[in-house]
Design a protein around this motif. Structure first.
Motif, mmCIF file in Angstrom:
data_model
loop_
_atom_site.group_PDB
_atom_site.id
_atom_site.type_symbol
_atom_site.label_atom_id
_atom_site.label_comp_id
_atom_site.label_asym_id
_atom_site.label_seq_id
_atom_site.Cartn_x
_atom_site.Cartn_y
_atom_site.Cartn_z
ATOM 1 N N PRO A 243 49.212 45.186 30.308
ATOM 2 C CA PRO A 243 49.719 44.351 31.409
ATOM 3 C C PRO A 243 50.897 43.512 30.952
ATOM 4 O O PRO A 243 51.147 43.356 29.743
ATOM 5 N N LEU A 244 51.628 42.934 31.906
ATOM 6 C CA LEU A 244 52.732 42.036 31.573
ATOM 7 C C LEU A 244 52.225 40.670 31.124
ATOM 8 O O LEU A 244 52.901 39.957 30.397
ATOM 9 N N THR A 245 51.034 40.306 31.586
ATOM 10 C CA THR A 245 50.426 39.035 31.200
ATOM 11 C C THR A 245 49.758 39.176 29.832
ATOM 12 O O THR A 245 49.072 40.174 29.591
ATOM 13 N N PRO A 246 49.942 38.211 28.912
ATOM 14 C CA PRO A 246 49.226 38.277 27.629
ATOM 15 C C PRO A 246 47.727 38.425 27.846
ATOM 16 O O PRO A 246 47.162 37.868 28.790
ATOM 17 N N LEU A 247 47.101 39.214 26.990
ATOM 18 C CA LEU A 247 45.683 39.538 27.136
ATOM 19 C C LEU A 247 44.969 39.292 25.816
ATOM 20 O O LEU A 247 45.468 39.639 24.752
ATOM 21 N N ARG A 248 43.794 38.692 25.904
ATOM 22 C CA ARG A 248 42.990 38.406 24.721
ATOM 23 C C ARG A 248 41.579 38.926 24.932
ATOM 24 O O ARG A 248 40.991 38.714 25.998
ATOM 25 N N LEU A 284 41.852 31.833 37.748
ATOM 26 C CA LEU A 284 42.408 32.105 39.070
ATOM 27 C C LEU A 284 41.672 33.266 39.732
ATOM 28 O O LEU A 284 41.599 33.337 40.956
ATOM 29 N N LEU A 285 41.158 34.188 38.909
ATOM 30 C CA LEU A 285 40.457 35.350 39.433
ATOM 31 C C LEU A 285 39.483 35.847 38.381
ATOM 32 O O LEU A 285 39.816 35.909 37.197
ATOM 33 N N VAL A 286 38.278 36.175 38.811
ATOM 34 C CA VAL A 286 37.276 36.767 37.932
ATOM 35 C C VAL A 286 36.888 38.128 38.510
ATOM 36 O O VAL A 286 36.534 38.231 39.676
ATOM 37 N N ARG A 287 36.999 39.160 37.681
ATOM 38 C CA ARG A 287 36.571 40.494 38.098
ATOM 39 C C ARG A 287 35.434 40.929 37.190
ATOM 40 O O ARG A 287 35.603 41.026 35.976
ATOM 41 N N ASP A 308 46.659 41.208 36.511
ATOM 42 C CA ASP A 308 48.041 41.007 36.072
ATOM 43 C C ASP A 308 48.910 40.427 37.179
ATOM 44 O O ASP A 308 49.935 39.791 36.912
ATOM 45 N N ALA A 309 48.498 40.631 38.429
ATOM 46 C CA ALA A 309 49.328 40.241 39.575
ATOM 47 C C ALA A 309 49.080 38.815 40.071
ATOM 48 O O ALA A 309 49.809 38.351 40.953
ATOM 49 N N ALA A 312 48.496 34.420 36.345
ATOM 50 C CA ALA A 312 47.818 33.625 35.315
ATOM 51 C C ALA A 312 48.652 33.601 34.036
ATOM 52 O O ALA A 312 49.516 34.450 33.815
ATOM 53 N N ASP A 313 48.383 32.609 33.204
ATOM 54 C CA ASP A 313 49.054 32.535 31.910
ATOM 55 C C ASP A 313 48.440 33.490 30.895
ATOM 56 O O ASP A 313 49.097 33.878 29.922
ATOM 57 N N LEU A 314 47.193 33.870 31.129
ATOM 58 C CA LEU A 314 46.468 34.654 30.142
ATOM 59 C C LEU A 314 45.366 35.454 30.834
ATOM 60 O O LEU A 314 44.719 34.958 31.762
ATOM 61 N N ILE A 315 45.179 36.699 30.409
ATOM 62 C CA ILE A 315 44.033 37.493 30.851
ATOM 63 C C ILE A 315 43.016 37.507 29.716
ATOM 64 O O ILE A 315 43.356 37.844 28.573
#
Length: 364
Positions: A243-248, A284-287, A308-309, A312-315
């Motif tokens: 994704p474009l959003t940083p992910l941890r 912001l969102l929990v899946r 990613d859409a 958020a600052d971080l996934i």
């Protein structure tokens, strides 16, 4: 809307003209071109922003076309095609004379499979009935229909969002059933050598052993194994599916203390398969995906795109179990975390061979 047969006929005409057509497989949506036409294949690389030495998988209408694309085909290959084709298994074999180097990334090996999606099979069979592509060869090269290194598409809408007008036609076959890319198995060393899994997928080592009578090797096992002696294959870069959003990635135990994992003032989006005791304030969102590996894989890429859409600052992603059934998913998540936010992708695009990485999970 045109009837399905008319759409497929139109897709065949476009492929024979050297144009790009996106279509669904049971794994992900592919960006297709006549595999025998180097000019058409180069359009795939341009549309995706894909390095020219990154090989493509050629999709066939049936295993009877294998001899056109591969040479010195070992007995093991025929046993596996009988068991798993059509299906999510790609075989790496020695390429036949006359196969364009554009589709193999300049290697002497080629990746081949017969997909199981009915719309993909209808397209491939119609392409064959129309005489195939350049020089009468019949095969469609089709990497995932997304920008290089990004999240693979599992719906037609994902392809439109990623590639837009770069694709002349998108065949809409609904959500892909498997949801992650095919298992890639290297048989290029012949019958005397053990098969090697170069990318894990839905066809597990145990599935392969049930057919061949022995477990395949797994690339990167033991850790640090020499990758230079192995064919380059799709999806094996250290950073991919990103994704474009940083992910941890986080262990499940840390989810209860999520606030500690998020820097003060940041927002996050969360992907988990365990039930959270409460929704974190920063989320912001929990899946929450199913705690079953097949169902989780089916929904993974669509969920990552959704997260990613949201801006958020971080996934934050809950780590999946370490057992064999989850190994292919764990592989995708590790590579997504490495490439998320754009890190490493620019470097990999300019020098892909320097960052080859292979699965570390011996179970898958």
């Amino acid at each position: 809307m045109l009837p399905e047969a008319a759409i497929i006929d139109h897709a065949v005409v476009l492929l024979q003209a050297g144009e790009l057509v996106a279509f669904p497989t049971e794994t992900v949506y592919g960006l297709g071109a006549d595999a025998a036409n180097p000019s058409a294949v180069r359009r795939i690389f341009a549309a995706k922003g894909r390095p020219a030495d990154h090989p493509l998988i050629v999709h066939l209408p049936a295993d009877g076309y294998l001899d056109n694309w591969a040479s010195d085909i070992p007995r093991q290959a025929w046993e596996l095609t009988e068991a798993f084709w059509p299906g999510p298994l790609t075989l790496i074999l020695k390429r036949a004379r006359g196969v364009p180097s554009a589709v193999t990334g300049g290697q002497e090996t080629i990746g081949l499979r017969v997909p199981a999606h009915p719309l993909a099979l209808a397209l491939l069979r119609a392409f064959a009935e129309a005489g195939g592509g350049l020089g009468g060869l019949c095969g469609v090269a089709a990497p995932s229909a997304n920008r290089f290194g990004r999240i693979s598409p599992t719906e037609a809408a994902h392809v439109r969002a990623e590639l837009g007008d770069a694709v002349r036609l998108i065949l809409d076959g609904g959500r892909c059933g498997v949801g992650i890319e095919s298992t890639i198995l290297d048989l290029s060393r012949g019958d005397g050598a053990a098969p090697r899994i170069l990318r894990p997928g839905a066809i597990t080592p145990e599935c392969i052993a049930n057919v061949l009578g022995r477990l395949p090797e797994v690339a990167g096992q033991p850790p640090g194994a020499d990758a230079t002696a192995m064919p380059r294959v799709p999806g094996a870069l250290a950073a991919h599916y990103a994704p474009l959003t940083p992910l941890r990635l986080l262990p499940a135990a840390e989810l209860a203390h999520l606030a500690e994992a998020v820097t003060a003032g940041q927002s996050c989006a969360l992907l988990c398969h365990s039930r959270l005791p409460e929704t974190p304030a920063a989320a912001l969102l929990v899946r929450q995906l199913p705690a079953d590996p097949s169902r989780y894989a089916h929904e993974l890429y669509a969920a990552l795109r959704e997260l990613d859409a949201v801006g958020a600052d971080l996934i934050l992603v809950e780590e999946v179990p370490s057992d064999a059934a989850w190994a292919a998913i764990a592989d995708r998540l590790r590579r997504a975390a490495r490439g998320a936010g754009g890190q490493d992708l620019e470097q990999l695009s300019s020098n892909p061979s320097s960052a080859l990485s292979f699965p570390r999970c011996a179970e898958e």
